[in-house]
Design a protein around this motif. Sequence first.
Motif, PDB file in Angstrom:
ATOM      1  N   GLY A  96      22.543  51.480  40.540  1.00 50.83           N
ATOM      2  CA  GLY A  96      22.987  52.786  40.063  1.00 50.83           C
ATOM      3  C   GLY A  96      24.365  52.802  39.451  1.00 50.83           C
ATOM      4  N   PHE A  97      25.025  51.651  39.378  1.00 44.17           N
ATOM      5  CA  PHE A  97      26.384  51.591  38.845  1.00 44.17           C
ATOM      6  C   PHE A  97      26.396  51.687  37.319  1.00 44.17           C
ATOM      7  CE2 PHE A  97      26.900  49.470  42.980  1.00 44.17           C
ATOM      8  CZ  PHE A  97      28.012  50.137  43.458  1.00 44.17           C
ATOM      9  N   THR A  98      27.504  52.210  36.812  1.00 45.48           N
ATOM     10  CA  THR A  98      27.720  52.306  35.376  1.00 45.48           C
ATOM     11  C   THR A  98      29.063  51.664  35.022  1.00 45.48           C
ATOM     12  OG1 THR A  98      28.759  54.491  35.618  1.00 45.48           O
ATOM     13  CG2 THR A  98      26.380  54.446  35.217  1.00 45.48           C
ATOM     14  N   SER A  99      29.394  51.676  33.727  1.00 51.60           N
ATOM     15  CA  SER A  99      30.662  51.119  33.230  1.00 51.60           C
ATOM     16  C   SER A  99      30.854  49.671  33.686  1.00 51.60           C
ATOM     17  CB  SER A  99      31.857  51.978  33.686  1.00 51.60           C
ATOM     18  OG  SER A  99      31.708  53.312  33.273  1.00 51.60           O
ATOM     19  N   ILE A 100      29.777  48.912  33.699  1.00 50.59           N
ATOM     20  CA  ILE A 100      29.806  47.534  34.189  1.00 50.59           C
ATOM     21  C   ILE A 100      30.492  46.643  33.150  1.00 50.59           C
ATOM     22  CG2 ILE A 100      28.402  45.582  34.960  1.00 50.59           C
ATOM     23  CD1 ILE A 100      26.182  47.721  35.582  1.00 50.59           C
ATOM     24  N   GLN A 101      31.445  45.845  33.616  1.00 54.18           N
ATOM     25  CA  GLN A 101      32.140  44.936  32.710  1.00 54.18           C
ATOM     26  C   GLN A 101      32.624  43.706  33.461  1.00 54.18           C
ATOM     27  OE1 GLN A 101      36.394  46.178  31.751  1.00 54.18           O
ATOM     28  NE2 GLN A 101      35.519  48.166  32.310  1.00 54.18           N
ATOM     29  N   ILE A 102      32.756  42.604  32.733  1.00 48.06           N
ATOM     30  CA  ILE A 102      33.343  41.383  33.268  1.00 48.06           C
ATOM     31  C   ILE A 102      34.843  41.433  33.018  1.00 48.06           C
ATOM     32  CG2 ILE A 102      33.404  38.863  33.165  1.00 48.06           C
ATOM     33  CD1 ILE A 102      30.786  39.862  34.219  1.00 48.06           C
ATOM     34  N   GLN A 103      35.618  41.473  34.081  1.00 41.92           N
ATOM     35  CA  GLN A 103      37.069  41.537  33.943  1.00 41.92           C
ATOM     36  C   GLN A 103      37.690  40.155  33.738  1.00 41.92           C
ATOM     37  OE1 GLN A 103      37.504  43.786  37.702  1.00 41.92           O
ATOM     38  NE2 GLN A 103      38.569  45.348  36.509  1.00 41.92           N
ATOM     39  N   LYS A 104      37.050  39.131  34.279  1.00 42.95           N
ATOM     40  CA  LYS A 104      37.545  37.766  34.108  1.00 42.95           C
ATOM     41  C   LYS A 104      36.393  36.799  34.333  1.00 42.95           C
ATOM     42  CE  LYS A 104      41.212  34.557  35.537  1.00 42.95           C
ATOM     43  NZ  LYS A 104      42.444  34.365  36.351  1.00 42.95           N
ATOM     44  N   GLU A 105      36.397  35.690  33.613  1.00 39.82           N
ATOM     45  CA  GLU A 105      35.370  34.667  33.774  1.00 39.82           C
ATOM     46  C   GLU A 105      35.980  33.292  33.553  1.00 39.82           C
ATOM     47  OE1 GLU A 105      31.659  35.390  31.788  1.00 39.82           O
ATOM     48  OE2 GLU A 105      31.285  33.247  31.485  1.00 39.82           O
ATOM     49  N   ARG A 106      35.648  32.330  34.415  1.00 36.71           N
ATOM     50  CA  ARG A 106      36.108  30.952  34.235  1.00 36.71           C
ATOM     51  C   ARG A 106      35.079  29.995  34.818  1.00 36.71           C
ATOM     52  NH1 ARG A 106      38.923  28.849  38.927  1.00 36.71           N
ATOM     53  NH2 ARG A 106      38.846  30.377  40.612  1.00 36.71           N
ATOM     54  N   ILE A 119      34.724  42.984  42.040  1.00 38.53           N
ATOM     55  CA  ILE A 119      34.203  41.922  42.889  1.00 38.53           C
ATOM     56  C   ILE A 119      34.299  40.592  42.159  1.00 38.53           C
ATOM     57  CG2 ILE A 119      32.095  40.986  43.921  1.00 38.53           C
ATOM     58  CD1 ILE A 119      31.269  43.822  44.613  1.00 38.53           C
ATOM     59  N   SER A 120      34.939  39.614  42.795  1.00 39.53           N
ATOM     60  CA  SER A 120      34.932  38.246  42.286  1.00 39.53           C
ATOM     61  C   SER A 120      33.814  37.478  42.976  1.00 39.53           C
ATOM     62  CB  SER A 120      36.278  37.556  42.561  1.00 39.53           C
ATOM     63  OG  SER A 120      37.318  38.176  41.839  1.00 39.53           O
ATOM     64  N   ASP A 121      33.075  36.697  42.194  1.00 36.96           N
ATOM     65  CA  ASP A 121      31.916  36.026  42.743  1.00 36.96           C
ATOM     66  C   ASP A 121      31.563  34.797  41.911  1.00 36.96           C
ATOM     67  OD1 ASP A 121      30.001  35.819  44.716  1.00 36.96           O
ATOM     68  OD2 ASP A 121      29.199  37.821  44.379  1.00 36.96           O
ATOM     69  N   ILE A 122      30.636  34.008  42.437  1.00 43.17           N
ATOM     70  CA  ILE A 122      30.123  32.837  41.731  1.00 43.17           C
ATOM     71  C   ILE A 122      28.749  33.176  41.157  1.00 43.17           C
ATOM     72  CG2 ILE A 122      29.341  30.447  41.961  1.00 43.17           C
ATOM     73  CD1 ILE A 122      32.338  30.737  42.131  1.00 43.17           C
ATOM     74  N   VAL A 123      28.567  32.902  39.873  1.00 49.80           N
ATOM     75  CA  VAL A 123      27.274  33.093  39.212  1.00 49.80           C
ATOM     76  C   VAL A 123      26.924  31.822  38.443  1.00 49.80           C
ATOM     77  CG1 VAL A 123      27.522  35.595  39.026  1.00 49.80           C
ATOM     78  CG2 VAL A 123      28.335  34.124  37.159  1.00 49.80           C
ATOM     79  N   VAL A 146      33.270  34.890  38.206  1.00 45.60           N
ATOM     80  CA  VAL A 146      33.407  36.124  37.429  1.00 45.60           C
ATOM     81  C   VAL A 146      34.002  37.210  38.315  1.00 45.60           C
ATOM     82  CG1 VAL A 146      31.525  35.638  35.818  1.00 45.60           C
ATOM     83  CG2 VAL A 146      31.030  36.835  37.964  1.00 45.60           C
ATOM     84  N   THR A 147      34.775  38.078  37.717  1.00 36.56           N
ATOM     85  CA  THR A 147      35.229  39.288  38.384  1.00 36.56           C
ATOM     86  C   THR A 147      34.583  40.459  37.672  1.00 36.56           C
ATOM     87  OG1 THR A 147      37.326  38.289  39.049  1.00 36.56           O
ATOM     88  CG2 THR A 147      37.208  40.686  39.068  1.00 36.56           C
ATOM     89  N   VAL A 148      33.760  41.202  38.405  1.00 36.42           N
ATOM     90  CA  VAL A 148      32.926  42.263  37.833  1.00 36.42           C
ATOM     91  C   VAL A 148      33.447  43.621  38.284  1.00 36.42           C
ATOM     92  CG1 VAL A 148      30.591  43.201  37.664  1.00 36.42           C
ATOM     93  CG2 VAL A 148      30.927  40.720  37.887  1.00 36.42           C
ATOM     94  N   PHE A 149      33.573  44.532  37.332  1.00 36.53           N
ATOM     95  CA  PHE A 149      33.943  45.926  37.599  1.00 36.53           C
ATOM     96  C   PHE A 149      32.720  46.799  37.370  1.00 36.53           C
ATOM     97  CE2 PHE A 149      35.039  50.124  36.069  1.00 36.53           C
ATOM     98  CZ  PHE A 149      36.082  50.535  36.874  1.00 36.53           C
TER      99      PHE A 149
END
Length: 287
Positions: free
Chosen positions: A222-232, A181-185, A263-266
Motif C-alpha cells: 500500500g505504500f506510495t512515493s517509492i524511491q531508491i535513495q542510495k544503491e551500491r 530502509i537499507s537492505d540487500i537485494v 539499497v536504501t528504499v524510501f
Amino acid sequence: METAEQIKEVVRQKYGAIAEQPDANGCCGPTSCCGPEIDANVPIVMSQDYQELNGYVADADLGLGCGLPTQFAQIKPGDTVVDLGSGAGNDCFVARAETGETGRVIGLDMTAPMIDRARKNAKTLGFTNVEFVYGDIEDMPLAENLADVVVSNCVMNLVPDKQKAFAETFRILKPGGHFSISDIVLKGELPEGLQHDAEMYVGCVSGAIQKDAYLQLVQDAGFTSIQIQKEREISLPDDVLQNFLSASEIGEYRQQDRGIYSVTVFAQKPTETNQAAEACCAPGCCN
C-alpha cells in the motif's frame, strides 16, 4: 533451511552470540553472523561508517548494517521513530539525535541478548525517550498508526515472510508517515550454493530477493512515493565464495550479469484522504 521458524532460530542464535561478545563488531568477525567457516580477515564489506552522524554511539555499532537509513530518513524534532531489527541500538541513538528530547524512539528486535545490550546502552546514556521491545517484525507488538518514521538496516532480508513484514510496517505508520530502509537485494539469481546456505542467510545474502520483487512487495503493501535513495554493489571476495561454490562455479558467477546490492528504499503511507481517492479511482471505478 526448510521452514520459517528454522530460519528465525538460526538468526536468533547467530545474532544472540554477537550481542553477547563484549568486543563484537563487524559482520564477519571471529564470532560473526557469517560463521567461523569464513576467514575473519576477509570480511564481506556491507556496513558503512556511522562515525560522522550525530548521535553515533560506538558501543552500539556492531557493524551489522548495510547502509545508513537514518541519514536519509527525514526525521524531524518530535517524531516517533521505530527501528526494525534494532540490534544494540545504533540507529535508534542516531534517530534520537534527530527527533530530540520531545520525540520518541522504539527499537524492535527478536533477539533477547540484543535487546538486553541495547537497554544497557540506553541506560548508560541516560536516554529516557528511547525504548527497546522484544518482538517479531512479522507480528509487531506495536500499536497501529504509531510511527512518523520507520527505519531498518539490513534486516528485512532476514525475514522469511517479507510481505507480512511490510504489511506490519504499513500498519504501525501514521497516515502520511514514511520509512527509509537499507537492505540487500539481488539482480539475477544467486548460485544455489549461496541461495540456500544458512550461514550466508544470516550473513544477509541468501535471504535477499530480487530488487524488482522487493519494490513490488513495498507497493503491494500500500505504500506510495517509492524511491531508491542510495544503491551500491556488494562484492563477495573469492575467499568467501569458495566456502559455498566450486572454482568453476565462482568463475561462472563472475561472468554472468548478476550481483548483490545494498539499497536504501524510501516509501510513504498515504494519508487517509489519498487512500480514499485511490480506492475511488480503482480500474473501472472512475469515468
